[in-house]
Write a protein that holds these residues in place. Sequence first.
Motif, PDB file in Angstrom:
ATOM      1  N   LEU A   1      -5.036   2.001  -6.071  1.00  0.00           N
ATOM      2  CA  LEU A   1      -4.809   3.487  -5.463  1.00  0.00           C
ATOM      3  C   LEU A   1      -5.574   3.777  -3.852  1.00  0.00           C
ATOM      4  N   MET A   2      -7.056   3.295  -4.688  1.00  0.00           N
ATOM      5  CA  MET A   2      -8.614   3.272  -3.576  1.00  0.00           C
ATOM      6  C   MET A   2      -7.936   2.372  -2.120  1.00  0.00           C
ATOM      7  N   SER A   3      -7.984   1.159  -3.300  1.00  0.00           N
ATOM      8  CA  SER A   3      -7.117  -0.153  -2.068  1.00  0.00           C
ATOM      9  C   SER A   3      -6.452   0.199  -1.235  1.00  0.00           C
ATOM     10  N   ALA A   4      -5.219   0.547  -1.731  1.00  0.00           N
ATOM     11  CA  ALA A   4      -4.214   1.516  -1.062  1.00  0.00           C
ATOM     12  C   ALA A   4      -4.520   2.036   0.184  1.00  0.00           C
ATOM     13  N   GLY A   5      -4.933   3.262  -0.156  1.00  0.00           N
ATOM     14  CA  GLY A   5      -5.468   4.259   0.834  1.00  0.00           C
ATOM     15  C   GLY A   5      -6.567   3.967   1.147  1.00  0.00           C
TER      16      GLY A   5
ATOM     17  N   TYR B   1      -6.528  -7.002  -5.377  1.00  0.00           N
ATOM     18  CA  TYR B   1      -5.401  -6.121  -5.223  1.00  0.00           C
ATOM     19  C   TYR B   1      -4.825  -6.692  -4.317  1.00  0.00           C
ATOM     20  N   LEU B   2      -5.165  -8.090  -3.638  1.00  0.00           N
ATOM     21  CA  LEU B   2      -4.451  -8.661  -2.741  1.00  0.00           C
ATOM     22  C   LEU B   2      -4.608  -9.848  -3.863  1.00  0.00           C
TER      23      LEU B   2
ATOM     24  N   ALA C   1       0.793  -1.200   0.421  1.00  0.00           N
ATOM     25  CA  ALA C   1      -0.195   0.057   0.085  1.00  0.00           C
ATOM     26  C   ALA C   1       0.943   1.363  -0.343  1.00  0.00           C
ATOM     27  N   ILE C   2       1.787   1.443   0.694  1.00  0.00           N
ATOM     28  CA  ILE C   2       3.051   2.910   0.452  1.00  0.00           C
ATOM     29  C   ILE C   2       3.684   2.677  -0.221  1.00  0.00           C
TER      30      ILE C   2
ATOM     31  N   THR D   1     -14.748  -5.615  -3.292  1.00  0.00           N
ATOM     32  CA  THR D   1     -14.518  -6.650  -4.244  1.00  0.00           C
ATOM     33  C   THR D   1     -12.622  -6.207  -4.681  1.00  0.00           C
ATOM     34  N   MET D   2     -12.410  -4.794  -4.533  1.00  0.00           N
ATOM     35  CA  MET D   2     -11.137  -3.584  -5.521  1.00  0.00           C
ATOM     36  C   MET D   2     -10.075  -4.802  -3.564  1.00  0.00           C
ATOM     37  N   LEU D   3     -10.650  -4.611  -2.415  1.00  0.00           N
ATOM     38  CA  LEU D   3      -8.967  -5.330  -2.047  1.00  0.00           C
ATOM     39  C   LEU D   3      -9.120  -6.293  -1.812  1.00  0.00           C
TER      40      LEU D   3
END
Length: 493
Positions: free
Chosen positions: A171-175, A284-285, A105-106, A279-281
């Motif tokens: 970007l949203m997932s990281a935030g 992301y993984l 995420a960083i 779903t986005m999370l």
Amino acid sequence: MYDNKILKLSDITEFDASCIQSEILNETHKNGLEITNRTLLSRVRGFGHLQKQSHKMRDGLTVHLLEGMSESEWARINANKVIGRQEKTTSEMPDSVAKKLYHAAIRDIETYKILHEVNLAREKFISIRKYKKKYRDDGTVYYEPTVKKTFPYSDFGFTNHHEINFFQNRLMSAGYILIALFTGMRIHEILRIRNEHNFKSETLNYNGYEQVISFVISQTTKLEAEPTKYKWQTLPFIKQIMDKLKLGLSNRYTSNKDYLFVQKANRSPYPVSNMSMNTMLRQYLNHNNITYNNEVWYIASHQFRKKFARIMTRQGLGIKAIQDQLKHYDPEMTKIYGDPNIYIELQQEKFILSEELYAELYSNQIPIIGGGADEVKQLRKEFKGMTKAEREIFLQSLPNKALIEQTDDGLCMYRPQKALCGGDKTACRPADCNNSVISADGMRRTLLWRKRENERLLTFFKSSLPKTSYLNSRNIEINKLIEQLDKVEVINV
């Protein structure tokens, strides 16, 4: 439904409703797990609302989709396993997964830079399309493009606008991951964060030093019937995370009142839905190949709250403080939060932390004051004469007698039979209570400053008996601590 010539809700018959139920019940769990009432409830979410609104429609439902029952009732009756309200099933996120998520995420939050560049360039870009009128052999007219100028996504390393949306989702997932890990907020509370006025810092004077306390501002529907504004304490860098999100998603906003995690469709003012964020999370993984036991970890938004609670407990935060941060009505909910066994596990970690604090307290000779100072001084003498093995046994036995916690000024070896506060830290009487131990170093300046402030407030509230009584009691306690400091300083001279 189209193949069965169902074009309107009113076309659905009792037989059709029975078939819909059968399909829902016969669909296996994607992870091969047992079908629970919660699984079924997620599959029929919205059926009840549709049923209630049908009478307002011209072609609404004429039959009951769930046999006249509510979604919850139907799910409980038809589930293979019923999970009660208080039973928690969310898996706890392993430390290794949390660490990988944090680093990913960083890294990915920095994609805001290129997304912001694209957004600025798209605002200035003017698309040009010109067509030439032509005729087919049969005399019909068509238009052939002669000039076509579209936005040059390739100049920024993208192929089309769909890829921009993909990067914005990352970007949203990281935030979301960073905000959730460092606040413990629920998913709906994070998604209700606005893109403006979403952060607050307060400066406190502590021990002669200024300390900045930071808060994320959002709303919750858990404590009140209506969405209510609350603050969640966090680290200052979360403000930077939210600012980067706003820049990377700038093309989606219509005003300063929009939500930070806003939908992409036609500059919608509505936040991303809970389901979309989960779903986005998971995507992301998968994209970052974040695994546990050689399998991609199955993430759920609630796992971040459990991980936050565990991290805070490791840092010595008490249950009441965690309860306040997580916005729980009942501390018992905090104790069992996420898993009936988590409180036991967290308490075990508190035993380890207490043992470390006791080891530091008894192994050094730093001057101390407080009601428990004499007891500690005596035990320090005994501790000094012990062998290494005896010291280990002694230190391991202490947390069983009393877990030790950090307080504003020192340490509290909370033993109910010796406590003068009755378990309420706001009623702490450190000069008298046998549970209290305070390092004498640097305390005089703090105590004198508090005494001066209390005396100033006494003149201001002189007509209010309850307040003057409280301030006088505080000053009596401070005077006792100053007297103890005098004795310690004389001995050490």
